[in-house]
Design an enzyme around this catalytic site. Structure first.
Site, mmCIF file in Angstrom:
data_model
loop_
_atom_site.group_PDB
_atom_site.id
_atom_site.type_symbol
_atom_site.label_atom_id
_atom_site.label_comp_id
_atom_site.label_asym_id
_atom_site.label_seq_id
_atom_site.Cartn_x
_atom_site.Cartn_y
_atom_site.Cartn_z
ATOM 1 C CG ASP A 54 -0.517 -0.083 2.552
ATOM 2 O OD1 ASP A 54 0.925 0.091 2.570
ATOM 3 O OD2 ASP A 54 -1.057 -0.041 3.680
ATOM 4 C CB SER A 55 4.547 1.694 -0.130
ATOM 5 O OG SER A 55 4.841 0.594 -0.847
ATOM 6 C CG ASP A 93 0.302 -4.078 2.019
ATOM 7 O OD1 ASP A 93 -0.108 -4.973 2.913
ATOM 8 O OD2 ASP A 93 1.104 -3.040 2.122
ATOM 9 C CE LYS A 123 2.985 -5.680 3.595
ATOM 10 N NZ LYS A 123 2.546 -4.874 4.387
ATOM 11 C CD GLU A 125 0.482 -1.791 8.104
ATOM 12 O OE1 GLU A 125 0.222 -1.038 9.097
ATOM 13 O OE2 GLU A 125 1.000 -1.301 7.193
ATOM 14 C CD GLU A 192 7.765 -0.475 7.199
ATOM 15 O OE1 GLU A 192 7.063 -0.892 6.946
ATOM 16 O OE2 GLU A 192 8.059 1.032 6.913
HETATM 17 O O1 KIV Z 1 3.532 -0.961 1.826
HETATM 18 C C1 KIV Z 1 4.841 -1.545 1.486
HETATM 19 O O2 KIV Z 1 5.346 -1.539 0.595
HETATM 20 C C2 KIV Z 1 5.318 -2.540 2.608
HETATM 21 C C3 KIV Z 1 6.867 -2.619 2.558
HETATM 22 C C4 KIV Z 1 7.420 -1.488 2.788
HETATM 23 C C5 KIV Z 1 6.919 -3.610 3.594
HETATM 24 O O3 KIV Z 1 4.488 -2.645 3.640
#
Ligand code: KIV
Length: 275
Positions: A54-55, A93, A123, A125, A192
């Protein structure tokens, strides 16, 4: 990964592959990607896992945080990546508020990521607070990667992007969270921005692979955001980032040359036009 099938063709990376890599002491490479073209390049280069993080909210959409990203945004980016990938394991994510309300809603979100985007896993969190949710998703047959330490979806709770778990109490809770996520069925864990000795302790304590970003050299694998490691994003300079290219400069120079060539009449030349 160097694994080959009996016909000598490279095989697809699965969640089992990465768990086996930890057992065999082979380090795991993970990178983010958000679009078809980049995914195709990094897959063909041989990266083990592609995370559609989600970056994307930061590097693709220009948001200050990852919080505004929606499940529809993430499904779109993940589907683009999946179409470019032949071998890597693709993890989508789950964005903020797509899994926090109830385990049932989380399962629906994870299911959409698998069915509509074609992800190979998701993924999310969090630690103990998401254990029930992880179990629900895993019990439906969907692989889950956990994420501890600096969890950017909680940025408004933390207030800063500083290194996490420097204090003993938070460090102890993080180790417990890692064990709880392993027991809940996660196949891997992102760590992280935590102290390297703590990441080493977690890596030792659990049998699933840890994949670090700013978490030191004892993790079972490493992940970076593709825009950062290719030097597309010059303003972001954390200590953990190693730049493998300076694409921002290369792109600027290429575009400036293109403009110059148009203005001077050099482009297109005779070979670059139809008679
Ligand atoms: O969203 C993302 O890119 C991440 C990574 C930095 C692990 O969660």
């Amino acid at each position: 990964m160097s694994t080959q099938s009996s016909s000598n063709r490279p095989v697809k990376v699965t969640t089992q592959t990465v768990v086996d890599m930890k057992r065999q002491g082979e380090k795991i490479s993970m990178l983010t990607a958000y679009d078809f073209t980049m995914a195709q390049i990094i897959d063909q280069a041989g990266v083990d896992i592609i995370l559609v993080g989600d970056s994307a909210g930061n590097v693709m959409a220009g948001y200050e945080t990852t919080v505004p990203m929606t499940l529809d945004h993430m499904i779109y980016h993940t589907s683009c990546v999946v179409r470019g990938v032949d071998q890597a394991l693709v993890i989508g994510d789950l964005p903020f508020m797509s899994y926090q309300v109830t385990p049932k809603e989380a399962l629906r979100s994870a299911g959409r990521m698998m069915k509509e985007a074609g992800a190979h896993g998701v993924k999310l969190e969090g630690g103990k607070a998401v254990v029930k949710t992880v179990k629900k998703i895993v019990n439906a047959g969907i692989p889950v990667m956990g994420h501890l330490g600096l969890t950017p979806q909680s940025i408004y709770q933390f207030g800063t992007y500083k290194v996490r778990a420097r204090e003993e109490e938070e460090a102890k809770a993080l180790v417990e969270d890692a064990r709880a996520l392993e027991q809940a069925g996660c196949f891997a864990l992102v760590l992280e921005k935590i102290p390297a000795p703590l990441a080493a302790k977690v890596t030792e304590a659990i049998s699933i692979p840890t994949i670090g970003i700013g978490a030191g050299d004892q993790c079972d694998g490493q992940v970076l955001v593709i825009h950062d490691m290719l030097g597309l994003n010059k303003e972001f300079n954390p200590r953990f980032l190693r730049r493998y290219a300076d694409l921002s400069t290369s792109i600027t120079e290429a575009v400036q040359q293109y403009i110059t060539d148009i203005k001077s009449g050099d482009f297109p030349n005779e070979d670059e036009q139809y008679s």
